[in-house]
Design a protein around this motif. Structure first.
Motif, PDB file in Angstrom:
ATOM      1  N   VAL A  22       0.844  -1.197   0.000  1.00  0.00           N
ATOM      2  CA  VAL A  22       0.000   0.000   0.000  1.00  0.00           C
ATOM      3  C   VAL A  22       0.880   1.248   0.000  1.00  0.00           C
ATOM      4  O   VAL A  22       0.586   2.224  -0.692  1.00  0.00           O
ATOM      5  N   GLU A  25       2.122   2.048  -3.405  1.00  0.00           N
ATOM      6  CA  GLU A  25       1.083   2.526  -4.315  1.00  0.00           C
ATOM      7  C   GLU A  25       0.591   3.923  -3.950  1.00  0.00           C
ATOM      8  O   GLU A  25       0.430   4.769  -4.815  1.00  0.00           O
ATOM      9  N   ARG A  26       0.321   4.164  -2.665  1.00  0.00           N
ATOM     10  CA  ARG A  26      -0.344   5.403  -2.255  1.00  0.00           C
ATOM     11  C   ARG A  26       0.518   6.327  -1.405  1.00  0.00           C
ATOM     12  O   ARG A  26       0.170   7.479  -1.221  1.00  0.00           O
ATOM     13  N   THR A  29      -0.605   7.663   3.527  1.00  0.00           N
ATOM     14  CA  THR A  29      -1.944   8.240   3.560  1.00  0.00           C
ATOM     15  C   THR A  29      -2.810   7.457   4.536  1.00  0.00           C
ATOM     16  O   THR A  29      -2.342   6.552   5.224  1.00  0.00           O
ATOM     17  N   ASP A  31      -4.968   5.338   3.737  1.00  0.00           N
ATOM     18  CA  ASP A  31      -5.026   3.942   3.282  1.00  0.00           C
ATOM     19  C   ASP A  31      -3.951   3.095   3.944  1.00  0.00           C
ATOM     20  O   ASP A  31      -4.183   1.927   4.272  1.00  0.00           O
ATOM     21  N   ILE A  53      -6.354  -1.873  -3.090  1.00  0.00           N
ATOM     22  CA  ILE A  53      -5.756  -0.559  -3.302  1.00  0.00           C
ATOM     23  C   ILE A  53      -4.890  -0.555  -4.559  1.00  0.00           C
ATOM     24  O   ILE A  53      -4.933   0.376  -5.366  1.00  0.00           O
ATOM     25  N   TYR A  57      -5.988   1.865  -7.838  1.00  0.00           N
ATOM     26  CA  TYR A  57      -5.159   3.000  -8.266  1.00  0.00           C
ATOM     27  C   TYR A  57      -4.132   2.493  -9.188  1.00  0.00           C
ATOM     28  O   TYR A  57      -3.424   2.585  -9.815  1.00  0.00           O
TER      29      TYR A  57
END
Length: 57
Positions: A22, A25-26, A29, A31, A53, A57
């Motif tokens: 995660v 990827e993000r 955050t 998430d 997730i 995305y």
């Protein structure tokens, strides 16, 4: 939605260390915090959330 080589690597990372998948990827955050909590509560929910997730995305 086309999968790239980096997505395949993220899937492999997400299976072994879901929060790292995660994070890749993000970033740092909400998430990531949700995934850490889910992974602490149970490994499988953390994996499922990480895969979701990455696919979203």
């Amino acid at each position: 939605m086309a999968l790239t080589c980096s997505d395949i690597i993220k899937f492999a990372v997400a299976i072994f260390l879901p929060p790292l998948g995660v994070f890749l990827e993000r970033g740092c955050t909400c998430d990531l915090l949700i995934n850490i909590l889910l992974t602490c509560l149970g490994y499988i929910p953390g994996i499922l959330h990480a895969l979701y997730i990455i696919l979203k995305y």
